[in-house]
Design a protein around this motif. Sequence first.
Motif, PDB file in Angstrom:
ATOM      1  N   LYS A  37     -51.723   0.696 160.058  1.00 53.99           N
ATOM      2  CA  LYS A  37     -52.101  -0.014 158.837  1.00 53.99           C
ATOM      3  C   LYS A  37     -51.254   0.525 157.679  1.00 53.99           C
ATOM      4  N   PRO A  38     -50.053   0.014 157.522  1.00 52.67           N
ATOM      5  CA  PRO A  38     -49.145   0.564 156.513  1.00 52.67           C
ATOM      6  C   PRO A  38     -49.565   0.301 155.070  1.00 52.67           C
ATOM      7  N   ASP A  39     -50.611  -0.476 154.875  1.00 52.27           N
ATOM      8  CA  ASP A  39     -51.069  -0.739 153.513  1.00 52.27           C
ATOM      9  C   ASP A  39     -52.478  -0.201 153.280  1.00 52.27           C
ATOM     10  N   ARG A  40     -52.863   0.801 154.092  1.00 50.38           N
ATOM     11  CA  ARG A  40     -54.186   1.419 153.950  1.00 50.38           C
ATOM     12  C   ARG A  40     -54.006   2.928 153.845  1.00 50.38           C
TER      13      ARG A  40
ATOM     14  N   ALA B  75     -48.633   2.932 141.992  1.00 50.16           N
ATOM     15  CA  ALA B  75     -49.551   2.488 140.936  1.00 50.16           C
ATOM     16  C   ALA B  75     -50.988   2.484 141.446  1.00 50.16           C
ATOM     17  N   ASP B  76     -51.195   2.037 142.687  1.00 55.62           N
ATOM     18  CA  ASP B  76     -52.538   2.049 143.273  1.00 55.62           C
ATOM     19  C   ASP B  76     -53.020   3.480 143.504  1.00 55.62           C
ATOM     20  N   VAL B  77     -52.113   4.354 143.913  1.00 53.33           N
ATOM     21  CA  VAL B  77     -52.463   5.760 144.137  1.00 53.33           C
ATOM     22  C   VAL B  77     -52.877   6.412 142.826  1.00 53.33           C
ATOM     23  N   LYS B  78     -52.158   6.116 141.757  1.00 52.31           N
ATOM     24  CA  LYS B  78     -52.475   6.712 140.461  1.00 52.31           C
ATOM     25  C   LYS B  78     -53.797   6.214 139.891  1.00 52.31           C
ATOM     26  N   ASN B  79     -54.318   5.102 140.407  1.00 50.63           N
ATOM     27  CA  ASN B  79     -55.654   4.662 140.002  1.00 50.63           C
ATOM     28  C   ASN B  79     -56.729   5.563 140.593  1.00 50.63           C
ATOM     29  N   ILE B  80     -56.422   6.231 141.696  1.00 47.63           N
ATOM     30  CA  ILE B  80     -57.368   7.146 142.343  1.00 47.63           C
ATOM     31  C   ILE B  80     -57.077   8.590 141.932  1.00 47.63           C
ATOM     32  N   LEU B  81     -55.826   9.016 142.050  1.00 45.10           N
ATOM     33  CA  LEU B  81     -55.408  10.380 141.692  1.00 45.10           C
ATOM     34  C   LEU B  81     -54.921  10.348 140.240  1.00 45.10           C
ATOM     35  N   ARG B  82     -55.848  10.141 139.335  1.00 48.24           N
ATOM     36  CA  ARG B  82     -55.458   9.788 137.972  1.00 48.24           C
ATOM     37  C   ARG B  82     -55.237  10.971 137.029  1.00 48.24           C
ATOM     38  N   ASN B  83     -55.696  12.147 137.360  1.00 47.88           N
ATOM     39  CA  ASN B  83     -55.551  13.281 136.454  1.00 47.88           C
ATOM     40  C   ASN B  83     -54.576  14.303 137.025  1.00 47.88           C
ATOM     41  N   PHE B  84     -53.399  14.368 136.436  1.00 51.69           N
ATOM     42  CA  PHE B  84     -52.406  15.357 136.849  1.00 51.69           C
ATOM     43  C   PHE B  84     -51.521  15.670 135.645  1.00 51.69           C
TER      44      PHE B  84
ATOM     45  N   MET C 235     -47.896  -6.786 147.708  1.00 47.67           N
ATOM     46  CA  MET C 235     -49.132  -6.460 148.391  1.00 47.67           C
ATOM     47  C   MET C 235     -49.603  -5.091 147.919  1.00 47.67           C
ATOM     48  N   SER C 236     -50.870  -5.021 147.523  1.00 46.46           N
ATOM     49  CA  SER C 236     -51.391  -3.753 147.017  1.00 46.46           C
ATOM     50  C   SER C 236     -51.837  -2.842 148.162  1.00 46.46           C
ATOM     51  N   LEU C 237     -51.954  -1.591 147.833  1.00 46.88           N
ATOM     52  CA  LEU C 237     -52.365  -0.570 148.782  1.00 46.88           C
ATOM     53  C   LEU C 237     -53.878  -0.481 148.784  1.00 46.88           C
ATOM     54  N   ASN C 238     -54.492  -0.493 149.953  1.00 51.29           N
ATOM     55  CA  ASN C 238     -55.939  -0.373 150.077  1.00 51.29           C
ATOM     56  C   ASN C 238     -56.305   1.101 149.942  1.00 51.29           C
ATOM     57  N   VAL C 239     -56.986   1.448 148.867  1.00 56.38           N
ATOM     58  CA  VAL C 239     -57.401   2.829 148.613  1.00 56.38           C
ATOM     59  C   VAL C 239     -58.927   2.944 148.586  1.00 56.38           C
TER      60      VAL C 239
ATOM     61  N   ILE D 217     -43.838   0.802 144.696  1.00 56.10           N
ATOM     62  CA  ILE D 217     -44.828  -0.151 144.201  1.00 56.10           C
ATOM     63  C   ILE D 217     -46.243   0.387 144.403  1.00 56.10           C
ATOM     64  N   GLN D 218     -46.480   1.015 145.551  1.00 54.50           N
ATOM     65  CA  GLN D 218     -47.824   1.487 145.894  1.00 54.50           C
ATOM     66  C   GLN D 218     -48.289   2.668 145.051  1.00 54.50           C
TER      67      GLN D 218
END
Length: 149
Positions: free
Chosen positions: A35-38, A104-113, A1-5, A101-102
């Motif tokens: 909401k553990p996936d939000r 990966a979804d976070v790195k789609n938003i916080l992509r520059n580090f 299950m993906s993380l809602n970002v 697992i989540q």
Amino acid sequence: MSLNVSDPEIATAYEDVRDDKTSTDWAFFDFANGKPDRLKVAGSGSGGLSEFVGQLKPELAGWGYVRLNMSNDEYSQRIKFVLVPWCGESVGIMRKAKLSIQIADVKNILRNFHIEVPASQVQDLDEKDIMTRLRRAGGANYDRQSSNY
């Protein structure tokens, strides 16, 4: 299950930390109540790494985004960004498993580090150690060879 970002406040907080015109230098993202996936913005500030670390609790899990000023001398000022996957020591085993697992979804938003510093204790976030890691990640040593990394 993906993380809602999808919360627009997440992107706003991220851009605020990245913006040279604001004093905001950190943001922390954790899970919406019930909401553990939000993902949601849990906090932000302008007090540097020490203020950010002060917000972290053993029962929390989430991701921090921190802006640091790395200077080797009075002429060299560089801004660096650090992603901090935080999983406090009191976080349950299922939440810990989902974090891996989540991210990966976070790195789609916080992509520059520049570096990623996983932490489960505040001692893992020593500013001197992080600055050394940033210098190593930067490659060339321009601080007049005074560094012994």
